[in-house]
Design an enzyme around this catalytic site. Structure first.
Site, mmCIF file in Angstrom:
data_model
loop_
_atom_site.group_PDB
_atom_site.id
_atom_site.type_symbol
_atom_site.label_atom_id
_atom_site.label_comp_id
_atom_site.label_asym_id
_atom_site.label_seq_id
_atom_site.Cartn_x
_atom_site.Cartn_y
_atom_site.Cartn_z
ATOM 1 C CE LYS A 140 -3.892 2.187 0.268
ATOM 2 N NZ LYS A 140 -4.617 2.405 -0.987
ATOM 3 C CE LYS A 160 -5.111 7.408 6.503
ATOM 4 N NZ LYS A 160 -4.886 6.073 6.071
HETATM 5 P P1 NAP Z 1 -13.771 7.836 5.962
HETATM 6 O O1 NAP Z 1 -14.904 7.996 5.019
HETATM 7 O O2 NAP Z 1 -13.122 9.049 6.535
HETATM 8 O O3 NAP Z 1 -14.233 6.880 7.153
HETATM 9 C C1 NAP Z 1 -13.408 6.661 8.265
HETATM 10 C C2 NAP Z 1 -14.032 5.627 9.186
HETATM 11 O O4 NAP Z 1 -13.196 5.488 10.346
HETATM 12 C C3 NAP Z 1 -15.437 6.018 9.703
HETATM 13 O O5 NAP Z 1 -16.199 4.849 9.846
HETATM 14 C C4 NAP Z 1 -15.105 6.629 11.067
HETATM 15 O O6 NAP Z 1 -16.176 6.602 11.992
HETATM 16 C C5 NAP Z 1 -13.999 5.687 11.524
HETATM 17 N N1 NAP Z 1 -13.199 6.273 12.596
HETATM 18 C C6 NAP Z 1 -12.302 7.291 12.502
HETATM 19 N N2 NAP Z 1 -11.717 7.542 13.701
HETATM 20 C C7 NAP Z 1 -12.301 6.681 14.585
HETATM 21 C C8 NAP Z 1 -12.117 6.425 15.965
HETATM 22 N N3 NAP Z 1 -11.225 7.114 16.696
HETATM 23 N N4 NAP Z 1 -12.849 5.460 16.544
HETATM 24 C C9 NAP Z 1 -13.738 4.749 15.803
HETATM 25 N N5 NAP Z 1 -13.951 4.911 14.486
HETATM 26 C C10 NAP Z 1 -13.232 5.869 13.871
HETATM 27 O O7 NAP Z 1 -12.574 7.003 5.304
HETATM 28 P P2 NAP Z 1 -12.560 6.059 4.008
HETATM 29 O O8 NAP Z 1 -12.312 6.894 2.812
HETATM 30 O O9 NAP Z 1 -13.703 5.104 4.043
HETATM 31 O O10 NAP Z 1 -11.183 5.281 4.278
HETATM 32 C C11 NAP Z 1 -11.064 4.229 5.196
HETATM 33 C C12 NAP Z 1 -9.655 3.649 5.084
HETATM 34 O O11 NAP Z 1 -9.436 3.193 3.754
HETATM 35 C C13 NAP Z 1 -8.531 4.679 5.363
HETATM 36 O O12 NAP Z 1 -7.446 4.023 5.962
HETATM 37 C C14 NAP Z 1 -8.154 5.157 3.962
HETATM 38 O O13 NAP Z 1 -6.832 5.660 3.901
HETATM 39 C C15 NAP Z 1 -8.314 3.844 3.190
HETATM 40 N N6 NAP Z 1 -8.603 3.994 1.753
HETATM 41 C C16 NAP Z 1 -9.499 4.930 1.317
HETATM 42 C C17 NAP Z 1 -9.750 5.032 -0.042
HETATM 43 C C18 NAP Z 1 -10.715 6.059 -0.589
HETATM 44 O O14 NAP Z 1 -10.684 6.273 -1.798
HETATM 45 N N7 NAP Z 1 -11.574 6.690 0.190
HETATM 46 C C19 NAP Z 1 -9.099 4.185 -0.940
HETATM 47 C C20 NAP Z 1 -8.228 3.207 -0.461
HETATM 48 C C21 NAP Z 1 -7.983 3.127 0.893
HETATM 49 P P3 NAP Z 1 -17.267 7.812 11.994
HETATM 50 O O15 NAP Z 1 -18.177 7.525 10.855
HETATM 51 O O16 NAP Z 1 -17.898 7.715 13.316
HETATM 52 O O17 NAP Z 1 -16.480 9.088 11.807
#
Ligand code: NAP
Length: 292
Positions: free
Chosen positions: A172, A240
């Site tokens: 990654k 990040k």
């Molecule tokens: P996101 O929409 O920002 O969602 C983040 C998730 O983490 C939410 O469910 C949030 O809960 C939870 N969270 C954050 N801090 C927390 C805490 N302290 N305790 C409990 N839950 C917590 O992120 P995303 O885009 O889905 O990405 C998720 C992961 O996949 C990340 O590591 C990102 O780098 C990776 N990723 C993302 C993409 C993309 O295109 N978006 C692609 C590949 C990989 P709440 O809903 O309560 O805030």
């Protein structure tokens, strides 16, 4: 018999990934810190757990798709943490993007519980997550990764086996360094061309007609054209990941001069308040540096 899945982290990626598991016929119990995000999944048949431990008790394969290490630590080891329900009969798959160093530390922490740990971040953003077309970068015991292939292929189009736990996260780092560099390079080149008086459509046609063409550029071009950046991959998450890349490069002694530069630029975007916009909002950081 289908695995019982527990899924925690219902953000941009988690919701469509869990929806695809339901679509494939898996029983899914979800947990999210903000429970309202689970509602669309409950409507499709998911159970909604009131805490991570309840979710983990109800499942034999537990998946996390959250922001990063802090969120994982809270959900695993905080009050009513999922880790309290882990045992030899369960599998825990972290699909969130974290550093290889953190993943290896987590593997050591999890060892005591006897749970099988799979390190499986993904390549692909919101649309591939919706289409079940993610690329899964899986690491951990190879026989277990193979046995879990049907679960992975409910969310993705391909599983790439990367080695021992930590190596999925390493893959990654590799792919997101390239993503960060390509996104910044595309925005920087377009910004240069615009200042030099070139037409946006003509620049895009030039890129798309030659060897520089890339599906990623094609997806991001309309956002850059319209100066509108709704998040598919939030800029704060790439910032990040750039930090994890720089830390990993330092540990390995790998030269990473461009990684340092893009970390600075993506962080500047977060500091300007654009962290929740798409990574293509890096264009605004560059525009900000243009002569006024
Ligand atoms: P996101 O929409 O920002 O969602 C983040 C998730 O983490 C939410 O469910 C949030 O809960 C939870 N969270 C954050 N801090 C927390 C805490 N302290 N305790 C409990 N839950 C917590 O992120 P995303 O885009 O889905 O990405 C998720 C992961 O996949 C990340 O590591 C990102 O780098 C990776 N990723 C993302 C993409 C993309 O295109 N978006 C692609 C590949 C990989 P709440 O809903 O309560 O805030």
């Amino acid at each position: 018999m289908k695995h019982k899945i527990g899924f925690m982290g219902l953000g941009i990626m988690g919701v469509p990934m869990a929806a695809n598991l339901l679509k494939a016929g898996y029983p899914v119990m979800v947990y999210n810190r903000s429970p309202e995000k689970g509602e669309p999944l409950v409507k499709r048949g998911a159970g909604l757990a009131s805490h991570p431990k309840a979710m983990a008790r109800a499942a034999d394969v537990i998946i996390a798709m959250v922001t990063g290490p802090e969120a994982l630590q809270d959900l695993l080891w905080g009050p009513n943490g999922a880790g309290g329900a882990f045992n030899h009969s369960k599998v825990f798959i972290n699909m969130s993007s974290v550093s290889p160093g953190y993943t290896r530390e987590l593997a050591r922490e999890l060892e005591l519980s006897g749970v099988t740990f799979i390190d499986a971040p993904v390549s692909g953003t919101k649309k591939p997550a919706e289409d079940g077309a993610l690329v899964i970068l899986a690491a951990g015991p190879q026989d277990k990764v193979k046995a879990l292939e049907p679960v992975f292929l409910a969310m993705g189009k391909k599983v790439i086996y990367c080695g021992a736990a930590g190596q999925g996260s390493m893959m990654k780092m590799f792919v997101n360094l390239l993503l960060g560099v390509m996104m910044e390079g595309f925005a920087e080149a377009l910004n240069l061309g615009k200042l030099g008086g070139l037409d946006m459509d003509a620049m895009l046609e030039t890129v798309f007609s030659g060897a520089m063409n890339s599906p990623m550029f094609q997806v991001k071009a309309p956002l850059l054209k319209e100066n509108r950046y709704p998040a598919a991959f939030p800029l704060k998450h790439l910032a990040k990941d750039c930090k994890f890349v720089v830390d990993t490069a330092f540990e390995l002694g790998a030269p990473a001069p461009v990684a340092h530069t893009i970390l600075h630029l993506y962080r500047a975007g977060v500091a300007q308040g654009w962290g929740d916009e798409d990574i293509s909002a890096i264009a605004k950081v560059l525009e900000h540096l243009n002569p006024k």
